[in-house]
Design a protein around this motif. Structure first.
Motif, PDB file in Angstrom:
ATOM      1  N   ARG B  69       0.818  -1.212   0.000  1.00 50.84           N
ATOM      2  CA  ARG B  69       0.000   0.000   0.000  1.00 50.84           C
ATOM      3  C   ARG B  69       0.849   1.257   0.000  1.00 50.84           C
ATOM      4  N   ARG B  71       3.509   4.371  -0.618  1.00 44.66           N
ATOM      5  CA  ARG B  71       3.555   5.249  -1.783  1.00 44.66           C
ATOM      6  C   ARG B  71       4.953   5.294  -2.388  1.00 44.66           C
ATOM      7  N   ALA B  87      -1.571   0.264  -8.765  1.00 43.46           N
ATOM      8  CA  ALA B  87      -2.757   0.934  -9.288  1.00 43.46           C
ATOM      9  C   ALA B  87      -2.482   1.472 -10.689  1.00 43.46           C
ATOM     10  N   LEU B  90      -2.227  -1.347 -13.336  1.00 38.15           N
ATOM     11  CA  LEU B  90      -3.519  -1.948 -13.683  1.00 38.15           C
ATOM     12  C   LEU B  90      -4.344  -1.000 -14.561  1.00 38.15           C
ATOM     13  N   LEU B  91      -4.264   0.288 -14.252  1.00 37.58           N
ATOM     14  CA  LEU B  91      -4.986   1.252 -15.078  1.00 37.58           C
ATOM     15  C   LEU B  91      -4.441   1.270 -16.504  1.00 37.58           C
ATOM     16  N   ALA B  94      -5.750  -1.586 -18.346  1.00 38.77           N
ATOM     17  CA  ALA B  94      -7.142  -1.428 -18.760  1.00 38.77           C
ATOM     18  C   ALA B  94      -7.209  -0.661 -20.080  1.00 38.77           C
ATOM     19  N   VAL B  97      -6.283  -3.063 -22.851  1.00 33.91           N
ATOM     20  CA  VAL B  97      -7.350  -4.010 -23.169  1.00 33.91           C
ATOM     21  C   VAL B  97      -8.462  -3.326 -23.956  1.00 33.91           C
ATOM     22  N   PHE B 252     -11.569   9.063  -8.862  1.00 35.38           N
ATOM     23  CA  PHE B 252     -11.122   8.132  -9.882  1.00 35.38           C
ATOM     24  C   PHE B 252     -10.939   8.812 -11.231  1.00 35.38           C
TER      25      PHE B 252
ATOM     26  N   ALA C  19      -9.392  -8.132 -16.878  1.00 33.28           N
ATOM     27  CA  ALA C  19      -8.652  -6.874 -16.958  1.00 33.28           C
ATOM     28  C   ALA C  19      -9.478  -5.742 -16.357  1.00 33.28           C
ATOM     29  N   LEU C  20     -10.787  -5.769 -16.629  1.00 30.29           N
ATOM     30  CA  LEU C  20     -11.623  -4.703 -16.093  1.00 30.29           C
ATOM     31  C   LEU C  20     -11.695  -4.782 -14.574  1.00 30.29           C
ATOM     32  N   GLY C  22      -9.504  -5.993 -12.758  1.00 29.82           N
ATOM     33  CA  GLY C  22      -8.186  -5.537 -12.311  1.00 29.82           C
ATOM     34  C   GLY C  22      -8.147  -4.031 -12.176  1.00 29.82           C
ATOM     35  N   SER C  23      -8.689  -3.339 -13.172  1.00 23.04           N
ATOM     36  CA  SER C  23      -8.594  -1.886 -13.121  1.00 23.04           C
ATOM     37  C   SER C  23      -9.501  -1.334 -12.034  1.00 23.04           C
ATOM     38  N   ALA C  26      -7.660  -1.525  -9.065  1.00 26.33           N
ATOM     39  CA  ALA C  26      -6.636  -0.493  -9.056  1.00 26.33           C
ATOM     40  C   ALA C  26      -7.190   0.759  -8.424  1.00 26.33           C
ATOM     41  N   ASP C  27      -8.411   1.095  -8.822  1.00 26.46           N
ATOM     42  CA  ASP C  27      -9.040   2.279  -8.275  1.00 26.46           C
ATOM     43  C   ASP C  27      -9.130   2.156  -6.762  1.00 26.46           C
ATOM     44  N   SER C  29      -7.389   0.254  -4.727  1.00 24.01           N
ATOM     45  CA  SER C  29      -6.132   0.271  -3.996  1.00 24.01           C
ATOM     46  C   SER C  29      -5.594   1.691  -3.940  1.00 24.01           C
ATOM     47  N   GLY C  30      -5.868   2.475  -4.999  1.00 20.96           N
ATOM     48  CA  GLY C  30      -5.465   3.874  -4.960  1.00 20.96           C
ATOM     49  C   GLY C  30      -6.187   4.608  -3.851  1.00 20.96           C
ATOM     50  N   GLY C  32      -7.486   3.265  -1.239  1.00 24.70           N
ATOM     51  CA  GLY C  32      -7.012   2.757   0.043  1.00 24.70           C
ATOM     52  C   GLY C  32      -5.739   3.469   0.460  1.00 24.70           C
ATOM     53  N   ASP C  33      -4.910   3.752  -0.519  1.00 29.32           N
ATOM     54  CA  ASP C  33      -3.656   4.424  -0.233  1.00 29.32           C
ATOM     55  C   ASP C  33      -3.905   5.785   0.414  1.00 29.32           C
ATOM     56  N   THR C  34      -4.787   6.569  -0.209  1.00 34.00           N
ATOM     57  CA  THR C  34      -5.023   7.889   0.349  1.00 34.00           C
ATOM     58  C   THR C  34      -5.752   7.767   1.683  1.00 34.00           C
ATOM     59  N   GLY C  36      -5.292   5.522   3.889  1.00 32.24           N
ATOM     60  CA  GLY C  36      -4.270   5.267   4.896  1.00 32.24           C
ATOM     61  C   GLY C  36      -3.586   6.562   5.305  1.00 32.24           C
ATOM     62  N   GLY C  37      -3.355   7.410   4.318  1.00 31.95           N
ATOM     63  CA  GLY C  37      -2.725   8.684   4.606  1.00 31.95           C
ATOM     64  C   GLY C  37      -3.569   9.528   5.540  1.00 31.95           C
TER      65      GLY C  37
END
Lengths: 312, 311, 355
Positions: B69, B71, B87, B90-91, B94, B97, B252, C19-20, C22-23, C26-27, C29-30, C32-34, C36-37
């Motif tokens: 997690r 940064r 992140a 993966l983006l 996408a 794909v 997002f 893949a979708l 996955g993305s 990704a959103d 986990s992003g 989640g990162d903030t 945590g901050g």
């Protein structure tokens, strides 16, 4: 339903209009996708050309081709043979590694391996294909150079083209193997059986019948591998050692500069020295040169492949 | 009987030759050589993975989930991590794909199934082969000029969108070529059977050719995805962040047009850091990167092997 | 055939779906990162907006370290720090693309003009000092001190091809280097590549005057021999220098100081025998001759934005400025730091350093 006895006319064979319209539309969509690939090429050349020409207008053209001056873009020393030679050395070593390994693996998997063995080994080889080049760059400096290159040639420095070249070879081996194996396996079994029927041995059948029959695919595999080797960037940027500039080097045990690594160095930037006008633009010029090298390579090979291709 | 005294009978000689009793040394040597070639590749893979795992496993033991997690930063190894890299990668995938697959498969179907063998189409073919050989860093230049500069108002400049589109264009020729290869492997008789019962070309392609070629197409697309995940050089040109990245308040859709980074870019940056702590982190980041690329590969290989067929 | 068709399309579909998914992850986990901050942030985390820092790769670690502290306090702010290089940084800065530009040298005249043309006013703040160390293997007991002329004789443009220290004797004699003759031992030179700021600083501080003014080397020609092992990775330079007993190299003080079990930091004199050992104190006071100042340039317009102001405030505070030390550079003398703080307080624009 045509009346009994009436002859079947051309109209009956053409199908209904709706189906034909749909057919045409779909064809157009696919055609558009194919045309897009041409547009990409045009865009590449367009992206490169403008600033490459700007670069050429800023430098002394005769100075681009004086071997032994070296490539020091931030001092205004742009010697193309230096980086072309670096590229040749690294990709040459890469091919020396990848061609025997890749083709050997392909022939074994396609012709010799029992189906069960093949089902286990081939995926592992394909996994190797998934290893990113930046990882192989790291592997080159943490393992290949200290444990292989410096063991065989103790005089080699910490960074050298040999280590980078071996890593490049490892990188393209699965590519070569995969494409070559596919083409070997597409050779019909009947050809092999005919060969055995004549009393030929396994090796004779493989080398004299199957490999020649699959030669177009094998050529394609080597060419794809070579293209990838020439264009490989990260391994060289990490392991070949010359960062910003380099003298003209042929000895693979010395650090050297390839075209791609030269471009990376320019792209990453420099802490203080911008160089004169045209330094950054040399990135575009080198890109253009690389583009045309691969272009020529592929056109030549395409000719060759077309001449020997057999259809099954 | 005098004949027998002179040596083995003709029949015996023929039998012996047909049975091939003589040991085929050259053949055995050849087989051994190619087996070594194959095994060497596998050994290298094994060494690479064990080397990386040995170097990076401690990070997971000490930091665990926190590392996944954390940064991007280049100063404090204790808080650095690959969250934004995962992140970002993966983006980027996408985008590949969604953009490269439809266009690539479409182009391949046209070229393999529709296009007559004209000069123009041959040119398009050669062109695509050449595109596949264009170094990735050249695609980086394309991305910089087209997606960052020309289309800047749309992509927002050096953003994940620009990076994703660049990678999509990069893998496009690979998708096309592998798809064409897969389509080519489908025997003509299957198509002719379809035409014979009155189907249009599209109907034949949709119901027979594409399904028959699907495993091959899948292999190609998967190889292209794993290539895209691992690409570093073009992303350095189209502006993946390499220093410190914090995306505080963006949602997002805003983040699609904001700063980004990617796993391989992090690996590259950390490789060149002098700080000793970052060496273990580099190995740990490589473990994550390999898990991502190799598992993608593995899933597809398993799927494909289940459906693979030989004509 | 229907079986094949169904499976074939399902395969493609599954691939796309994966893949979708996955993305989408990704959103998350992003996010989640903030998230945590936020949890780690203090009570003042009300700020939003963004701070964009670019410029010198030398200064980058300081700005990143300050950024780390800043994010911990202000999780709602987007911060990006990059280090493409001082010149690239100023180009972005003067185009108005960044809020803050890191620099390992003062802004030059051309760049000031570029900024003026685009109406960019800036506040110049000195934040730290970077010393450069000339290093050799820790096992090298043959060399104790070098002056600038010695260095010129060993790594300057006329030293190309010297494979032993003693090869430089004649040249050293001619230019009046203080520590010749040198021992007859192999000379292996390792240093940063020419894209590096350390290369430029070293060339500029140590070699350029001797080369251009005393030795008549053509202006703008390289002043470092081309045949040395170049690396962008400081670790590798250190390993390279440590790998041969009688090696010679140069690297940022921070890196050399952290590797004293491998390399020896040579005392340096500008002229003669007053060799000064590189230490934080001698670098800060200017006694050690190979050092350069590090700056940040803040866009005046951005300085009025609360998040940028907060970032620079933190930079110059006690908590922030210790980052200079933490990442391995040398802190400013108290009066220099005070000067920077006053300039920031007064929002004093323009450069005092530019030549």
């Amino acid at each position: 339903m045509a009346a009994i006895g009436a002859p079947t006319g051309a109209m009956d064979l053409r199908g209904d209009a709706r189906r034909r319209r749909k057919e045409t539309r779909i064809r157009r969509v696919f055609q558009g996708a194919a045309v897009f690939s041409v547009i990409v090429s045009v865009l590449i050349v367009a992206s490169l050309l403008g600033r490459a020409l700007f670069f050429l207008s800023k430098v002394d053209l005769s100075a681009l081709w004086i071997p032994s001056r070296g490539w020091y873009p931030r001092r205004g020393v742009f010697d193309i043979p230096t980086i072309v030679m670096g590229t040749l050395v690294v990709s040459g070593i890469g091919m020396l590694v990848a061609a025997p390994l890749g083709l050997g693996a392909a022939i074994y998997l396609s012709e010799y391996a029992k189906p069960r063995v093949r089902r286990i080994l081939k995926p592992i080889l394909e996994i190797l294909a998934g290893v990113p080049s930046v990882v192989l760059g790291f592997f080159a400096i943490t393992w290949i150079i200290p444990n292989v290159v410096q063991t065989i040639w103790p005089e080699a420095g910490f960074f050298n083209m040999m280590g980078a070249g071996i890593a490049v070879g490892i990188l393209i081996t699965p590519l070569v193997a995969s494409v070559a194996e596919d083409s070997l396996r597409s050779v019909p079994g009947a050809l092999r059986e005919a060969s055995y029927g004549m009393g030929a041995r396994k090796r004779t059948t493989t080398m004299k019948i199957v490999v020649p029959a699959a030669v177009s695919g094998i050529m394609a595999s080597l060419i794809l591998g070579l293209s990838r080797a020439i264009g490989e960037t990260m391994i060289v940027a990490i392991a070949a050692g010359a960062s910003g500039g380099s003298a003209f080097k042929i000895n693979p045990l010395e650090p050297g500069q390839t075209m791609t690594a030269a471009m990376t160095a320019l792209a990453i930037g420099s802490d203080q020295v911008r160089g004169q006008e045209g330094t950054f633009e040399s990135l575009f010029f080198v890109g253009l040169v690389l583009f045309f090298i691969t272009l020529v390579l592929n056109i030549v090979s395409e000719r060759f492949v077309r001449r020997v291709r057999k259809k099954y | 009987m005098a004949i027998a005294a002179r040596g083995p009978s003709t029949a015996d000689v023929v039998r012996q030759h047909l049975q091939g009793r003589r040991i085929d040394y050259k053949g055995a040597l050849f087989q051994a050589a190619i087996l070594v070639a194959l095994l060497l590749s596998l050994v290298i893979l094994f060494v690479l993975i064990s080397q990386v795992v040995r170097g990076g496993i401690e990070v997971f033991q000490e930091r665990g989930f926190d590392f996944l997690r954390g940064r991007l930063t280049v100063v404090s190894a204790s808080i650095a991590g690959v969250g934004q890299g995962i992140a970002g990668s993966l983006l980027l995938m996408a985008f590949v794909v969604l953009a490269a697959f439809p266009a690539g498969i479409g182009a391949a179907v046209y070229l393999q199934e529709y296009a007559p063998d004209t000069k123009l189409n041959r040119f398009v073919n050669v062109n695509i082969r050449n595109l596949a050989g264009v170094p990735s860093i050249v695609y980086g230049i394309l991305g910089l000029v087209i997606f960052v500069q020309v289309l800047g108002p749309l992509t927002g400049g050096k953003t994940v969108m620009a990076g994703g589109l660049t990678l999509a264009v990069l893998v496009l020729p690979i998708v096309i070529l592998t798809t064409m290869e897969a389509l080519r492997a489908v025997p003509g008789s299957i198509r002719e059977a379809g035409f014979g019962v009155g189907a249009t070309r599209w109907e034949v392609i949709r119901s027979h050719v594409l399904p028959a070629a699907a495993p091959g197409i899948l292999t190609g697309t998967v190889l292209s995805i794993s290539r895209a995940i691992g690409e570093t050089a073009p992303l350095l040109l189209v502006g993946a962040t390499t220093g410190l990245l914090a995306t505080g308040g963006s949602g997002f859709f805003e983040s699609l047009r904001g700063g980004y980074t990617a796993l391989p870019v992090i690996v590259y940056r950390w490789t060149s850091l002098p700080n000793e702590d970052f060496r273990a982190l580099t190995s740990a980041a490589i473990i994550v990167l390999l898990l991502l690329t190799l598992s993608t590969n593995a899933i597809a290989i398993i799927l494909r092997n289940r459906y693979e067929r030989k004509w | 055939m229907t079986v094949i068709r169904a499976t074939g399309f399902r395969l493609l579909f599954v691939a796309l779906a994966l893949a979708l998914i996955g993305s989408a992850c990704a959103d998350q986990s992003g996010a989640g990162d903030t998230g945590g901050g936020t949890a780690g942030g203090g009570g003042e985390g009300e700020l939003a907006g963004q701070v964009v820092v670019s410029g010198s790769s030398t200064v980058e670690p300081i700005s990143v370290a300050v950024g780390e502290k800043f994010i911990a306090q202000n999780p709602g702010v987007d911060v990006t720090v990059e280090g493409p290089g001082t010149s690239d940084g100023f180009e972005l800065f003067c185009n108005g693309e960044t809020d803050i530009s890191d620099a390992s040298r003062p802004i030059d005249e051309e760049e000031v003009q570029a900024c003026e043309k685009n109406g960019i006013e800036f506040i110049e703040l000195k934040v730290g000092i970077d010393g450069l160390s000339v290093i050799t293997s820790v096992n090298n007991d043959q060399v104790e001190c070098l002056d600038f002329h010695d260095i010129y004789a060993l790594v300057g443009p006329e030293s190309e091809g010297f494979e032993s220290w003693s090869d430089a004797n004649e040249l050293a004699e001619k230019i009046g280097a203080g520590h010749a003759p040198y021992p007859d031992v192999p000379l292996v030179v390792t240093g940063p590549g020419e894209e590096s700021g350390t290369y430029d600083s070293f060339a500029e501080i140590v070699l350029e005057d001797i080369a251009y003014e005393e030795q008549g080397i053509k202006e703008d020609d390289p002043v470092i021999r081309p045949d040395y092992q170049a690396s962008a990775n400081d670790n590798v330079i250190i390993e390279g220098v440590g790998g041969t007993d009688t090696s010679l190299g140069w690297v940022g003080f921070a890196f050399a100081e952290g590797a004293t079990d491998t390399v020896k930091l040579l005392p340096i004199a500008e002229e003669g025998d007053d060799c000064v050992e590189p230490t934080p104190e001698t670098i800060q006071s200017g006694e050690y001759p190979i050092a350069r100042d590090l700056f940040v340039y803040v866009k005046k317009e951005s300085a009025s934005r609360p998040e940028v102001k907060a970032y620079v405030d933190l930079y110059l505070s006690e908590e922030g400025i210790t980052s200079v030390n933490e990442v391995g550079y040398v802190e400013l003398a108290t009066e220099d730091l005070e000067e920077s703080r006053q300039a920031w307080e007064a929002q004093e624009t323009g450069t005092r350093e530019s030549s």
